[in-house]
Design an enzyme around this catalytic site. Sequence first.
Site, short mmCIF file in Angstrom:
data_model
loop_
_atom_site.label_atom_id
_atom_site.label_comp_id
_atom_site.label_asym_id
_atom_site.label_seq_id
_atom_site.Cartn_x
_atom_site.Cartn_y
_atom_site.Cartn_z
N GLU A 1 0.82 -1.21 0.00
CA GLU A 1 0.00 0.00 0.00
C GLU A 1 0.86 1.27 0.00
OE1 GLU A 1 -4.23 -1.16 1.93
OE2 GLU A 1 -2.69 -0.67 3.40
N CYS B 1 3.24 8.59 1.08
CA CYS B 1 3.81 7.61 2.00
C CYS B 1 4.00 6.31 1.23
CB CYS B 1 2.86 7.41 3.18
SG CYS B 1 3.43 6.21 4.39
N CYS C 1 6.29 -7.01 7.48
CA CYS C 1 7.30 -6.41 8.36
C CYS C 1 7.74 -7.45 9.38
CB CYS C 1 6.72 -5.18 9.07
SG CYS C 1 7.95 -4.19 9.95
N CYS D 1 5.82 -4.13 15.89
CA CYS D 1 5.45 -3.06 16.82
C CYS D 1 3.97 -3.23 17.17
CB CYS D 1 5.71 -1.69 16.19
SG CYS D 1 7.45 -1.40 15.81
N CYS E 1 1.01 -1.13 15.55
CA CYS E 1 1.03 -0.97 14.10
C CYS E 1 0.36 -2.16 13.41
CB CYS E 1 2.47 -0.84 13.62
SG CYS E 1 2.64 -0.62 11.83
N CYS F 1 -1.75 6.66 9.67
CA CYS F 1 -0.49 6.14 10.20
C CYS F 1 -0.75 4.89 11.05
CB CYS F 1 0.17 7.21 11.04
SG CYS F 1 1.77 6.73 11.70
#
Length: 390
Positions: free
Chosen positions: A112, A126, A133, A137, A140, A362
């Site tokens: 994305e 962005c 990943c 975290c 997230c 975010c």
Amino acid sequence: MSTELDLSRRPAKPAETGPVNLSGLSLVKLRERMEEIGIDKKKAKMRANQVSHWMHNFGVTDFDDMTNIAKDMRAKLVENHIIARPDITEHKVSVDGTQKWLSRFGPGIEAESVFIPDVARSGALCVSSQVGCTLSCTFCHTGTQKMVRNLTAQEIVAQVLVARDTLGEWPTPSENRKLTNIVFMGMGEPLYNLDNVVEAIDTISDCEGISIGRRRITVSTAGVAPKIPELGARTNAMLAISLHATNDDLRDEIVPINKKYNLECLFDAIRSYPDLGNSKRVTFEYVMLKDVNDSLAEAVDLIKLLKGLPAKINLIPFNPWPGSPYECSDWDKIETFAEVLNRAGLSAPIRTPRGRDIFAACGQLRSESIKERASDRLKAKIAQNSTAAE
């Protein structure tokens, strides 16, 4: 115990067959490609510059539009090359004007990217650097998706080209641009894909092409400390740190890479970032989690932690996602937190949530791509062959 994998030395994708896609390639790789098809070195550099200029300044996707290249040369390029964008499997537009694209780079490989209009005087794109990943975290959404693979430099640049197509910004405008800034804050940890990020920045910042200056490109890391000075030396880009906590105990919990590179190690690396000063401040991202990291004591600790550094703090109201374990801090508490930082002389704007309604804010980015194991591929191939033999 969490494990972080540096995938920068792994092949980003299998070797391609069929026509070679030139769109998004760096000048170096374009020049190599020109030599591979028999153009001598001196002319290969010129041809690479011409092709790049047409693709990345004018946005063309047809070799016939490259009018300053001879017809026989264009015919040679058409034989074995294409100029193609990734498939867009989803494009959403928020009520606030934010746009999100889900780009498909291959079977099961999707990432994305998000365009946020009117950020101060600019529009920021962005971009993602990985599919999935490794860092996990806890606040997230991307961290809930297992790592699939690194994106190539060409695939990173393609996200910029897709946005430019949609915004109608061809040829590259010299003024009044809608897309002025690039932020590596999408899916993945950029410093675990550093070589491709560096190459992509070289292409994005080429003044004869996309022409977005390096001071308008920001790379965000969760804290891969050993790679931070190298990022600065190789790119001269702006640095952002995904911080979110002022002590190791809490940061170990919500940003697990801190167990490997603690705050002392991280800040030693930050201080080694080249050319820091008033015109090149480090941005510290701090997501506001209710009753987790939003106390006044933590605001004071943040001031102490950043003492002596040219810094800016982006306070980010937590953006919820399905199954998320956190709530956003109350707005008055966020404002009080910001006021404490501002009184200490720190710039601490509160980032207005954008694109929440399309999960483009975010911490909300995620695709459904899943890494396919070699054993699964083999089983599928055997099954396919068996079906064909029946």
